[in-house]
Design an enzyme around this catalytic site. Sequence first.
Site, PDB file in Angstrom:
ATOM      1  N   ASP A  20       0.877  -1.161   0.000  1.00 25.03           N
ATOM      2  CA  ASP A  20       0.000   0.000   0.000  1.00 25.03           C
ATOM      3  C   ASP A  20       0.926   1.225   0.000  1.00 25.03           C
ATOM      4  OD1 ASP A  20      -2.449   1.525   0.607  1.00 25.03           O
ATOM      5  OD2 ASP A  20      -1.535   1.803   2.564  1.00 25.03           O
ATOM      6  N   LEU A  21       0.400   2.392  -0.312  1.00 20.09           N
ATOM      7  CA  LEU A  21       1.282   3.579  -0.363  1.00 20.09           C
ATOM      8  C   LEU A  21       1.153   4.458   0.890  1.00 20.09           C
ATOM      9  CD1 LEU A  21       3.292   5.298  -2.031  1.00 20.09           C
ATOM     10  CD2 LEU A  21       1.325   6.498  -2.967  1.00 20.09           C
ATOM     11  N   ASP A  22      -0.010   5.143   0.977  1.00 18.20           N
ATOM     12  CA  ASP A  22      -0.191   6.106   2.072  1.00 18.20           C
ATOM     13  C   ASP A  22      -0.183   5.396   3.418  1.00 18.20           C
ATOM     14  OD1 ASP A  22      -0.567   8.407   0.454  1.00 18.20           O
ATOM     15  OD2 ASP A  22      -2.601   7.767   0.018  1.00 18.20           O
ATOM     16  N   THR A  81       2.187  10.018   4.074  1.00 16.75           N
ATOM     17  CA  THR A  81       1.244  10.999   3.526  1.00 16.75           C
ATOM     18  C   THR A  81      -0.144  10.919   4.164  1.00 16.75           C
ATOM     19  OG1 THR A  81       1.021   9.417   1.745  1.00 16.75           O
ATOM     20  CG2 THR A  81       2.268  11.406   1.251  1.00 16.75           C
ATOM     21  N   LYS A 137      -8.879   5.764   6.014  1.00 22.19           N
ATOM     22  CA  LYS A 137      -7.617   5.227   5.501  1.00 22.19           C
ATOM     23  C   LYS A 137      -7.880   4.109   4.498  1.00 22.19           C
ATOM     24  CE  LYS A 137      -4.547   6.369   9.311  1.00 22.19           C
ATOM     25  NZ  LYS A 137      -3.736   5.835  10.410  1.00 22.19           N
ATOM     26  N   GLY A 138      -7.244   4.210   3.344  1.00 21.72           N
ATOM     27  CA  GLY A 138      -7.333   3.154   2.335  1.00 21.72           C
ATOM     28  C   GLY A 138      -8.575   3.227   1.458  1.00 21.72           C
ATOM     29  N   ARG A 181     -11.273   8.572  -2.468  1.00 17.86           N
ATOM     30  CA  ARG A 181     -11.557   9.981  -2.150  1.00 17.86           C
ATOM     31  C   ARG A 181     -13.064  10.219  -2.038  1.00 17.86           C
ATOM     32  NH1 ARG A 181      -9.030  13.718  -6.524  1.00 17.86           N
ATOM     33  NH2 ARG A 181      -7.380  12.196  -6.212  1.00 17.86           N
ATOM     34  N   SER A 214      -2.468   0.706  -4.331  1.00 13.49           N
ATOM     35  CA  SER A 214      -2.930   1.886  -3.587  1.00 13.49           C
ATOM     36  C   SER A 214      -4.260   2.391  -4.119  1.00 13.49           C
ATOM     37  CB  SER A 214      -1.877   2.998  -3.721  1.00 13.49           C
ATOM     38  OG  SER A 214      -2.397   4.230  -3.286  1.00 13.49           O
ATOM     39  N   ALA A 215      -5.071   2.952  -3.219  1.00 14.32           N
ATOM     40  CA  ALA A 215      -6.339   3.560  -3.630  1.00 14.32           C
ATOM     41  C   ALA A 215      -6.134   4.960  -4.200  1.00 14.32           C
ATOM     42  CB  ALA A 215      -7.268   3.632  -2.422  1.00 14.32           C
ATOM     43  N   SER A 216      -4.933   5.489  -4.037  1.00 18.01           N
ATOM     44  CA  SER A 216      -4.717   6.896  -4.382  1.00 18.01           C
ATOM     45  C   SER A 216      -4.545   7.141  -5.876  1.00 18.01           C
ATOM     46  CB  SER A 216      -3.476   7.412  -3.657  1.00 18.01           C
ATOM     47  OG  SER A 216      -3.221   8.737  -4.057  1.00 18.01           O
ATOM     48  N   ASN A 236      -3.085   9.782  -6.729  1.00 20.53           N
ATOM     49  CA  ASN A 236      -1.857  10.582  -6.738  1.00 20.53           C
ATOM     50  C   ASN A 236      -0.612   9.714  -6.522  1.00 20.53           C
ATOM     51  OD1 ASN A 236      -3.165  13.280  -6.865  1.00 20.53           O
ATOM     52  ND2 ASN A 236      -4.002  12.681  -4.890  1.00 20.53           N
ATOM     53  N   LYS A 273     -11.075  -0.393  -1.878  1.00 20.25           N
ATOM     54  CA  LYS A 273     -10.902  -1.274  -0.723  1.00 20.25           C
ATOM     55  C   LYS A 273     -12.056  -0.991   0.241  1.00 20.25           C
ATOM     56  CE  LYS A 273      -5.907  -0.485  -1.070  1.00 20.25           C
ATOM     57  NZ  LYS A 273      -4.748   0.209  -0.493  1.00 20.25           N
ATOM     58  N   GLU A 326      -0.258  -3.340   4.609  1.00 22.87           N
ATOM     59  CA  GLU A 326      -1.363  -2.364   4.670  1.00 22.87           C
ATOM     60  C   GLU A 326      -1.451  -1.677   6.028  1.00 22.87           C
ATOM     61  OE1 GLU A 326      -3.971  -0.687   3.795  1.00 22.87           O
ATOM     62  OE2 GLU A 326      -4.155  -1.208   1.702  1.00 22.87           O
ATOM     63  N   ASP A 327      -1.850  -0.408   6.013  1.00 25.63           N
ATOM     64  CA  ASP A 327      -2.034   0.313   7.286  1.00 25.63           C
ATOM     65  C   ASP A 327      -3.505   0.556   7.595  1.00 25.63           C
ATOM     66  OD1 ASP A 327      -2.450   2.247   5.235  1.00 25.63           O
ATOM     67  OD2 ASP A 327      -2.143   3.839   6.705  1.00 25.63           O
TER      68      ASP A 327
HETATM   69  P1  B16 Z   1      -6.363  10.235  -3.405  1.00 26.86           P
HETATM   70  P2  B16 Z   1      -3.551   4.056   0.052  1.00 26.86           P
HETATM   71  C1  B16 Z   1      -5.438   5.931   0.023  1.00 26.86           C
HETATM   72  O1  B16 Z   1      -4.145   5.519  -0.293  1.00 26.86           O
HETATM   73  C2  B16 Z   1      -5.465   6.698   1.331  1.00 26.86           C
HETATM   74  O2  B16 Z   1      -5.160   5.840   2.416  1.00 26.86           O
HETATM   75  C3  B16 Z   1      -6.833   7.277   1.539  1.00 26.86           C
HETATM   76  O3  B16 Z   1      -6.867   8.023   2.739  1.00 26.86           O
HETATM   77  C4  B16 Z   1      -7.203   8.148   0.344  1.00 26.86           C
HETATM   78  O4  B16 Z   1      -8.508   8.666   0.474  1.00 26.86           O
HETATM   79  C5  B16 Z   1      -7.109   7.321  -0.937  1.00 26.86           C
HETATM   80  O5  B16 Z   1      -5.796   6.787  -1.052  1.00 26.86           O
HETATM   81  C6  B16 Z   1      -7.393   8.129  -2.166  1.00 26.86           C
HETATM   82  O6  B16 Z   1      -6.353   9.040  -2.347  1.00 26.86           O
HETATM   83  O7  B16 Z   1      -7.294  11.253  -2.892  1.00 26.86           O
HETATM   84  O8  B16 Z   1      -4.913  10.674  -3.421  1.00 26.86           O
HETATM   85  O9  B16 Z   1      -6.787   9.639  -4.727  1.00 26.86           O
HETATM   86  O10 B16 Z   1      -3.462   3.998   1.541  1.00 26.86           O
HETATM   87  O11 B16 Z   1      -4.503   3.046  -0.567  1.00 26.86           O
HETATM   88  O12 B16 Z   1      -2.193   4.079  -0.616  1.00 26.86           O
HETATM   89 MG    MG Z   2      -2.734   3.217   3.390  1.00 31.06          MG
END
Ligand code: B16
Ligand code: MG
Length: 221
Positions: free
Chosen positions: A9-11, A17, A45-46, A49, A114-116, A118, A145, A169-170
């Site tokens: 996972d990333l964040d 972040t 978390k995870g 958005r 990652s869900a992000s 970014n 997720k 994963e966190d």
């Molecule tokens: P973004 P991960 C997740 O990243 C974050 O934990 C979560 O808090 C965030 O809402 C989601 O990414 C979406 O991120 O707004 O940058 O697209 O933990 O899955 O790496």
């Molecule tokens: Mg995370």
Amino acid sequence: MSKKGFIFDLDGVIVDTAKYHYLAWQKIAEKLGIEFTPHHNEKLKGVSRVRSLEIILELGKISATDQEKQLWLTQKNDDYLSYLTDIDSSEILPGVMPILSHLETLKQPIALGSASKNARPILEKTGIIELFDAIVDGNDVSQAKPDPEVFLVAARKLNLAPEDCIVFEDSEAGIQAANVAGMISVGIGDAKVLHEAAFNFPDFTHMDTAFIDGLLKKVKA
Ligand code: B16
Ligand code: MG
């Protein structure tokens, strides 16, 4: 030595972040008059958005138009990105690099799950994008997720069966996703929050390379 897929996972796992997501959501919540604590933040978390905003609105029992939601999503992301402008490798969490280097030395496949949306610029800015054999992020999947899609796509990209993959994963949602995918889940963070994980570490400084070597020796049941 057998090949396993190591999906990160990333964040909150590779980079610190998660704190910036929290600060940016806190500003939106404050604007809407909603109390938003670190405890509430665990549920975000995870998750995606869009789902994060829904959780905050549910918390404040606020209904909003699609237009309002879009505005707040844009404001949140713009604010989040402002924290990322100057990030570099110092944002990588302690203990992560030794584990990534160990996996690289052993030639074990590494993926991002990652869900992000970014994720790629963060990996580029921190200088570690080249270490990943596959990258799956919020732009590549339609289900957030705890749906296992992000990890299943990562396993497919690595050409490995889900049961040969390990997920770091966190988040509660991420551990649930890894378990549903049939992967070995490793919680990074509070063991109480991540109690559904097969293994738990407060952070990567508590994980030594012997743990990785032990996972590689595990044979399929
Ligand atoms: P973004 P991960 C997740 O990243 C974050 O934990 C979560 O808090 C965030 O809402 C989601 O990414 C979406 O991120 O707004 O940058 O697209 O933990 O899955 O790496
Ligand atoms: Mg995370």
